[in-house]
Write a protein that holds these residues in place. Structure first.
Motif, short mmCIF file in Angstrom:
data_model
loop_
_atom_site.label_atom_id
_atom_site.label_comp_id
_atom_site.label_asym_id
_atom_site.label_seq_id
_atom_site.Cartn_x
_atom_site.Cartn_y
_atom_site.Cartn_z
N TYR A 205 0.82 -1.22 0.00
CA TYR A 205 0.00 0.00 0.00
C TYR A 205 0.85 1.27 0.00
N ASN A 206 2.02 1.20 -0.58
CA ASN A 206 2.85 2.38 -0.84
C ASN A 206 3.14 3.17 0.44
N ILE A 207 3.87 2.54 1.34
CA ILE A 207 4.29 3.21 2.57
C ILE A 207 5.25 4.35 2.23
N ILE A 208 4.93 5.57 2.67
CA ILE A 208 5.81 6.71 2.42
C ILE A 208 6.51 7.19 3.69
N ALA A 209 6.04 6.72 4.85
CA ALA A 209 6.71 7.06 6.11
C ALA A 209 6.37 6.00 7.14
N LEU A 210 7.37 5.66 7.95
CA LEU A 210 7.18 4.67 9.01
C LEU A 210 8.03 5.10 10.19
N ASN A 211 7.36 5.40 11.31
CA ASN A 211 8.07 5.86 12.50
C ASN A 211 7.52 5.20 13.75
N GLU A 212 8.41 4.84 14.65
CA GLU A 212 8.00 4.38 15.96
C GLU A 212 7.86 5.62 16.84
N ILE A 213 6.72 5.77 17.50
CA ILE A 213 6.41 7.01 18.20
C ILE A 213 6.06 6.76 19.67
N ASN A 214 6.25 7.79 20.47
CA ASN A 214 5.82 7.79 21.86
C ASN A 214 4.48 8.49 21.99
N GLU A 215 3.65 7.98 22.87
CA GLU A 215 2.36 8.64 23.17
C GLU A 215 2.13 8.58 24.67
N PRO A 216 1.98 9.75 25.33
CA PRO A 216 2.23 11.08 24.75
C PRO A 216 3.71 11.29 24.49
N GLU A 217 4.03 12.39 23.82
CA GLU A 217 5.42 12.62 23.45
C GLU A 217 6.29 12.87 24.67
N GLN A 218 5.75 13.57 25.66
CA GLN A 218 6.46 13.80 26.90
C GLN A 218 5.96 12.80 27.96
N SER A 219 6.86 12.24 28.71
CA SER A 219 6.51 11.22 29.71
C SER A 219 5.62 10.13 29.10
N PRO A 220 6.10 9.47 28.06
CA PRO A 220 5.26 8.51 27.33
C PRO A 220 4.89 7.29 28.15
N THR A 221 3.71 6.78 27.87
CA THR A 221 3.24 5.55 28.49
C THR A 221 2.99 4.45 27.46
N GLU A 222 3.03 4.82 26.18
CA GLU A 222 2.75 3.86 25.11
C GLU A 222 3.76 4.03 23.98
N LYS A 223 4.00 2.93 23.27
CA LYS A 223 4.87 2.95 22.10
C LYS A 223 4.09 2.38 20.91
N HIS A 224 4.04 3.16 19.85
CA HIS A 224 3.27 2.79 18.66
C HIS A 224 4.14 2.92 17.41
N TRP A 225 3.61 2.35 16.34
CA TRP A 225 4.10 2.65 15.00
C TRP A 225 3.11 3.60 14.33
N MET A 226 3.62 4.59 13.63
CA MET A 226 2.80 5.41 12.74
C MET A 226 3.16 5.06 11.31
N ILE A 227 2.18 4.53 10.60
CA ILE A 227 2.37 4.03 9.24
C ILE A 227 1.61 4.94 8.29
N VAL A 228 2.31 5.58 7.36
CA VAL A 228 1.69 6.52 6.44
C VAL A 228 1.79 5.96 5.02
N CYS A 229 0.65 5.82 4.36
CA CYS A 229 0.60 5.28 3.00
C CYS A 229 -0.05 6.30 2.07
N LYS A 230 0.37 6.31 0.82
CA LYS A 230 -0.20 7.22 -0.17
C LYS A 230 -0.71 6.42 -1.36
N LYS A 231 -1.93 6.71 -1.77
CA LYS A 231 -2.52 6.01 -2.91
C LYS A 231 -2.03 6.64 -4.21
N PRO A 232 -1.44 5.86 -5.09
CA PRO A 232 -0.94 6.42 -6.34
C PRO A 232 -2.09 6.94 -7.21
N THR A 233 -1.72 7.81 -8.14
CA THR A 233 -2.73 8.32 -9.08
C THR A 233 -3.08 7.22 -10.07
#
Length: 206
Positions: free
Chosen positions: A178-206
């Protein structure tokens, strides 16, 4: 699943608080960079993340399994916001195409076949050049390994939820087409995090 979430929302008015997640603001900036002006939000809840987009003038559509959550959300949004009642497994709820889809902390609650279908259904509802953002639990989250392991990377939590934790291999397997254009492991919340997630960004081609 519907009964579970209905009981959860009835028993706790704002279990995640009133404020949007930090990631919702990150997602907003990504969508603005791609000139998106409308968004579909599967797993709408009571709309705390949706407010970030709504207040910026986005057209907002949601999907939510709990009638109680939808009722609460209605008090925060105008009539132009559509919230479909039902499971994401029943997508699509209409024939509309969207410039963006934002799915926060939902996909890891699903079985593998349901996850694959959700990704496919979301991609199908994107306009060409549309952006979809999924936020999903990482194997580096502190809940990984807690509870009975049902299958690889899937654990039954103390709350009775089956949680699937993604690693890079699983992301490649399920999102790789599905055309991943960005993949980052993120903290939530950013300060004093309690969770660790992946943020997966996909773009649909024309």
């Amino acid at each position: 699943m519907a009964e579970f979430w209905e009981s959860v929302y009835k028993g706790n008015e704002k279990m995640w608080g009133a404020n949007p997640t930090d990631n919702a603001y990150t997602a907003l900036e990504i969508l603005l960079q791609h000139n998106c002006t409308n968004v579909l939000i599967p797993g709408f809840g009571y709309g705390r993340n949706a407010r970030v987009f709504y207040e910026r003038g986005f057209g907002v559509t949601g999907i939510e399994i709990s009638k109680t959550a939808i009722k609460r959300a209605r008090s925060h949004f105008g009539p132009e916001v559509t919230i479909h009642h039902g499971s994401v497994a029943k997508m699509p709820f209409d024939a509309k195409k969207f410039q963006a889809i934002y799915c926060y902390s939902l996909i890891h609650l699903l079985e593998k076949a349901e996850r694959i279908k959700l990704i496919e259904d979301c991609f199908a509802q994107l306009e060409p050049n549309g952006i979809m953002i999924f936020v999903a639990l990482s194997t580096n989250d502190n809940r990984f390994g807690i509870g009975n392991e049902i299958e690889k990377n899937t654990f039954l939590s103390p709350h009775g939820l089956k949680l699937y934790f993604y690693d890079r291999e699983a992301i490649s397997q399920e999102f790789g087409s599905y055309n991943i254009i960005a993949l980052n492991e993120i903290n939530e919340p950013e300060q004093s995090p309690t969770e660790k997630h992946w943020m997966i960004v996909c773009k649909k081609p024309t």
